[in-house]
Design an enzyme around this catalytic site. Structure first.
Site, mmCIF file in Angstrom:
data_model
loop_
_atom_site.group_PDB
_atom_site.id
_atom_site.type_symbol
_atom_site.label_atom_id
_atom_site.label_comp_id
_atom_site.label_asym_id
_atom_site.label_seq_id
_atom_site.Cartn_x
_atom_site.Cartn_y
_atom_site.Cartn_z
ATOM 1 N N LEU A 11 39.832 39.549 42.757
ATOM 2 C CA LEU A 11 40.622 39.751 41.547
ATOM 3 C C LEU A 11 39.862 40.530 40.482
ATOM 4 O O LEU A 11 40.399 40.779 39.401
ATOM 5 C CB LEU A 11 41.044 38.391 40.961
ATOM 6 N N SER A 12 38.626 40.899 40.754
ATOM 7 C CA SER A 12 37.767 41.505 39.744
ATOM 8 C C SER A 12 37.880 43.030 39.714
ATOM 9 O O SER A 12 37.553 43.700 40.699
ATOM 10 C CB SER A 12 36.309 41.112 40.007
#
EC number: 5.99.1.4
Length: 199
Positions: A11-12
């Protein structure tokens, strides 16, 4: 052989902007990488951080400015507000863990493909079809998305505990076997210099 523990979240956006530079640096120095996807949202409150939704406006504004600068430096496409974010990171993380256990494909390509799907292609990386496509494209059996779920869940949880115990507080985060720690894709140059014995 030098070893690097690579802690990251699918998700980064900063992990996405690392591209495949870690793999290139590791190949240059003959280093081995262990991929350790972990639940960064669970790690933030345990390591002195805050969830993005709870951060002060000044931090959110700076984060956006920094994302734009870092994107420009690497000239990669990115949607700063992707349609499917945040989503459930577990299925894609489990697939990366299963692929690492199975071997036979390109783990760096798989990881980057999943990150690119989220941050540049407007795909929901929690969906099995998206994960299957990434697995197949990186030379892995797409059926891994349905297998090894228990092992994936156990390893994903263990990666979080190991990350917290090892001093990890963000992503991407790189730790060498000498316990030298590098936080952020903008520290890859420092990791490269360290592996070369220059810093």
């Amino acid at each position: 052989m030098t070893h690097i523990d690579y802690y990251f979240s699918v998700l980064s956006p900063f992990t996405y902007l690392a591209g495949t530079r870690l793999e290139e640096i590791a190949a240059k120095h003959g280093a081995e990488i262990t991929y350790r996807p972990f639940d960064i949202m669970a790690a933030f409150p345990r390591t002195g951080g805050a969830l993005p939704k709870d951060r002060h406006k000044s931090r959110l504004e700076y984060r956006m400015q920094e994302l734009k600068r870092q994107r420009a430096k690497v000239d990669m496409p990115i949607n700063f507000r992707p349609a499917h974010w945040p989503t459930n990171a577990a299925p894609a993380s489990y697939a990366i863990i299963a692929a690492q256990n199975a071997g036979g494909g390109d783990l760096g390509a798989l990881t980057h493909s999943i990150l690119r799907a989220c941050w540049a292609e407007e795909k929901d990386i929690a969906e099995d079809d998206v994960i299957r496509e990434a697995l197949s494209g990186a030379g892995f059996d797409p059926g891994l998305v349905e297998s090894g779920l228990l092992t994936g869940a156990e390893t994903y949880g263990a990666n979080l505990e190991r990350a917290v115990d090892s001093g990890v507080f963000g992503a991407p985060f790189y730790i060498t076997d000498q316990d030298e720690r590098f936080w952020g894709q903008d520290r890859l140059e420092d990791l490269d210099l360290h592996l070369a014995g220059k810093i």
